[in-house]
Write an enzyme that holds these catalytic residues in place. Structure first.
Site, mmCIF file in Angstrom:
data_model
loop_
_atom_site.group_PDB
_atom_site.id
_atom_site.type_symbol
_atom_site.label_atom_id
_atom_site.label_comp_id
_atom_site.label_asym_id
_atom_site.label_seq_id
_atom_site.Cartn_x
_atom_site.Cartn_y
_atom_site.Cartn_z
ATOM 1 N N ASN A 79 11.337 -25.031 -2.505
ATOM 2 C CA ASN A 79 11.348 -24.977 -3.964
ATOM 3 C C ASN A 79 10.065 -25.580 -4.522
ATOM 4 O O ASN A 79 9.490 -25.067 -5.481
ATOM 5 C CB ASN A 79 12.547 -25.762 -4.508
ATOM 6 C CG ASN A 79 13.878 -25.077 -4.228
ATOM 7 O OD1 ASN A 79 14.129 -23.993 -4.727
ATOM 8 N ND2 ASN A 79 14.713 -25.698 -3.411
ATOM 9 N N ALA A 99 11.327 -32.117 -7.147
ATOM 10 C CA ALA A 99 11.031 -33.138 -6.141
ATOM 11 C C ALA A 99 9.579 -33.593 -6.168
ATOM 12 O O ALA A 99 9.215 -34.545 -5.481
ATOM 13 C CB ALA A 99 11.381 -32.605 -4.750
ATOM 14 N N HIS A 142 5.835 -34.834 0.205
ATOM 15 C CA HIS A 142 5.115 -33.701 -0.396
ATOM 16 C C HIS A 142 3.704 -34.170 -0.717
ATOM 17 O O HIS A 142 3.531 -35.159 -1.416
ATOM 18 C CB HIS A 142 5.782 -33.258 -1.707
ATOM 19 C CG HIS A 142 7.250 -32.992 -1.583
ATOM 20 N ND1 HIS A 142 7.773 -31.753 -1.299
ATOM 21 C CD2 HIS A 142 8.312 -33.806 -1.715
ATOM 22 C CE1 HIS A 142 9.089 -31.817 -1.263
ATOM 23 N NE2 HIS A 142 9.444 -33.051 -1.505
HETATM 24 N N1 LIG Z 1 13.447 -27.831 -7.480
HETATM 25 C C1 LIG Z 1 13.542 -28.750 -6.510
HETATM 26 O O1 LIG Z 1 12.621 -29.550 -6.307
HETATM 27 C C2 LIG Z 1 14.794 -28.826 -5.681
HETATM 28 C C3 LIG Z 1 15.032 -29.958 -4.882
HETATM 29 C C4 LIG Z 1 16.222 -30.000 -4.148
HETATM 30 C C5 LIG Z 1 17.123 -28.932 -4.187
HETATM 31 N N2 LIG Z 1 16.836 -27.848 -4.958
HETATM 32 C C6 LIG Z 1 17.760 -26.702 -5.044
HETATM 33 O O2 LIG Z 1 18.809 -27.040 -5.933
HETATM 34 C C7 LIG Z 1 19.993 -26.305 -5.573
HETATM 35 C C8 LIG Z 1 21.191 -27.258 -5.498
HETATM 36 O O3 LIG Z 1 20.928 -28.274 -4.549
HETATM 37 P P1 LIG Z 1 22.084 -29.325 -4.141
HETATM 38 O O4 LIG Z 1 21.429 -30.319 -3.254
HETATM 39 O O5 LIG Z 1 22.829 -29.793 -5.329
HETATM 40 O O6 LIG Z 1 23.025 -28.397 -3.249
HETATM 41 P P2 LIG Z 1 24.558 -28.667 -2.860
HETATM 42 O O7 LIG Z 1 24.834 -27.742 -1.728
HETATM 43 O O8 LIG Z 1 24.823 -30.122 -2.688
HETATM 44 O O9 LIG Z 1 25.366 -28.195 -4.159
HETATM 45 C C9 LIG Z 1 25.332 -26.878 -4.651
HETATM 46 C C10 LIG Z 1 26.683 -26.607 -5.292
HETATM 47 O O10 LIG Z 1 26.604 -25.371 -6.005
HETATM 48 C C11 LIG Z 1 27.773 -24.624 -5.706
HETATM 49 N N3 LIG Z 1 27.499 -23.196 -5.901
HETATM 50 C C12 LIG Z 1 26.768 -22.382 -5.119
HETATM 51 N N4 LIG Z 1 26.770 -21.135 -5.623
HETATM 52 C C13 LIG Z 1 27.508 -21.177 -6.758
HETATM 53 C C14 LIG Z 1 27.880 -20.217 -7.731
HETATM 54 N N5 LIG Z 1 27.496 -18.933 -7.621
HETATM 55 N N6 LIG Z 1 28.631 -20.607 -8.785
HETATM 56 C C15 LIG Z 1 29.040 -21.893 -8.906
HETATM 57 N N7 LIG Z 1 28.738 -22.863 -8.007
HETATM 58 C C16 LIG Z 1 27.974 -22.497 -6.940
HETATM 59 C C17 LIG Z 1 28.129 -24.985 -4.272
HETATM 60 O O11 LIG Z 1 29.505 -24.711 -4.011
HETATM 61 C C18 LIG Z 1 27.816 -26.482 -4.262
HETATM 62 O O12 LIG Z 1 28.924 -27.239 -4.722
HETATM 63 C C19 LIG Z 1 19.663 -25.610 -4.242
HETATM 64 O O13 LIG Z 1 19.324 -24.249 -4.489
HETATM 65 C C20 LIG Z 1 18.449 -26.363 -3.726
HETATM 66 O O14 LIG Z 1 17.609 -25.551 -2.914
HETATM 67 C C21 LIG Z 1 15.713 -27.787 -5.710
#
Ligand SMILES: NC(=O)c1ccc[n+]([C@@H]2O[C@H](COP(=O)([O-])OP(=O)(O)OC[C@H]3O[C@@H](n4cnc5c(N)ncnc54)[C@H](O)[C@@H]3O)[C@@H](O)[C@H]2O)c1
Length: 264
Positions: free
Chosen positions: A189, A123, A218
């Site tokens: 994150n 992000a 941010h």
């Molecule tokens: N690095 C960054 O800047 C940043 C920014 C936004 C989100 N994120 C992170 O990215 C990740 C995903 O975000 P999102 O918005 O797509 O979330 P989301 O909730 O929309 O989607 C996550 C998906 O992963 C699935 N899931 C969870 N655990 C699982 C497992 N063990 N095996 C298989 N599938 C699994 C869930 O069922 C869901 O469908 C989160 O951890 C979030 O904190 C990081």
């Protein structure tokens, strides 16, 4: 796009098919073979993508690289196994690395197998600049996460600050990136990403509920004898998960493809 030295399609394993996972699948070039590890096989997997039931199936499928876009728990469960097989992992759930035992374990696996954990900008951005400036011992980095009070409604209520946050900014946390990510794993994150680029001891983190901002913002200030830089990122939310910035999926795909390009 030049995929340096490849004569077979790139095989990308994707963990998670939520907001980020779906966007990643849509953004990858059609020439890429995609295997998706999900809890239940969704009906809208892209044509030709392979549904994978668990981490063993993912490893057996033989990806060239794995993109994690699921959760901190999923990252901790699957990334070490992938890296242990020599498969690079590009991670979204960077907040998981606030756990120093997990981080140390991953670094040990990488040095043993030669695999790499890629921490994309996600992000935010400017990690190259932050890492360069942090080579100077007097550089300091401040990261401020600023979100509308609605994003912190439960936390503000628990603090008795709901009313105050409707009138002006309320500070929820001030301290280091590791503790910030441990407190708010889904929200910090970016703080951990910056700390991994700069070094944990260089970065101060503030988490603010601010009625003056309409979107998640941010702010990064890098300062020291090399100069002062101010970066600000005001991201559009992902339409299917407003907590996630839409740019994150683009960052994961760019970081993944870059690993296979001639130009680094
Ligand atoms: N690095 C960054 O800047 C940043 C920014 C936004 C989100 N994120 C992170 O990215 C990740 C995903 O975000 P999102 O918005 O797509 O979330 P989301 O909730 O929309 O989607 C996550 C998906 O992963 C699935 N899931 C969870 N655990 C699982 C497992 N063990 N095996 C298989 N599938 C699994 C869930 O069922 C869901 O469908 C989160 O951890 C979030 O904190 C990081």
């Amino acid at each position: 796009m030049t995929m340096a030295g490849r004569d077979t399609p790139l095989k990308v394993g994707l963990i998670g098919f939520g907001a980020i996972g779906r966007s990643v699948a849509a953004l990858l070039p059609a020439s890429v073979a995609l295997g998706v590890l999900t809890r239940s096989a969704p009906a809208d997997l892209p044509v030709g993508a392979e549904a994978l039931a668990d981490a063993d199936a993912l490893l057996a499928w033989g990806p060239d690289v794995v993109i994690e876009a699921a959760s901190a728990e999923a990252f901790a469960q699957t990334a070490p196994a992938c890296l242990g097989q020599g498969i690079d992992v590009v991670a979204a759930s960077v907040g998981a690395l606030q756990d120093s035992a997990l981080l140390d374990r991953i670094l040990a696996i990488c040095s043993e197998t030669g695999s790499r954990l890629v921490v994309p900008a996600g992000a935010v951005g400017g990690l190259d600049h932050i890492a360069a400036a942090a080579l100077h011992p007097e550089t300091t980095v401040t990261y401020v996460s600023r979100k509308p009070p609605a994003a912190w409604s439960a936390e503000l209520e628990a603090m008795g600050q709901t009313e105050a946050a409707s009138r002006g900014e309320v500070s929820l946390y001030e301290g280091n990136a590791r503790e910030a990510a441990a407190r708010y794993p889904r929200n910090l994150n970016a703080g951990l990403t910056i700390a991994l680029a700069a070094g944990f001891d260089r970065v101060r983190v503030r988490v603010v509920a601010d009625p003056a901002v309409a979107r998640n913002t941010h702010e990064i200030v890098v300062s020291g004898p090399l100069g002062t830089s101010t970066m600000s990122f005001c991201n559009m939310p992902d339409p299917s998960n407003p907590k996630t910035s839409a740019i994150t999926a683009y960052s994961l795909v760019a970081a993944t493809l870059r690993r296979f390009e001639a130009l680094q």
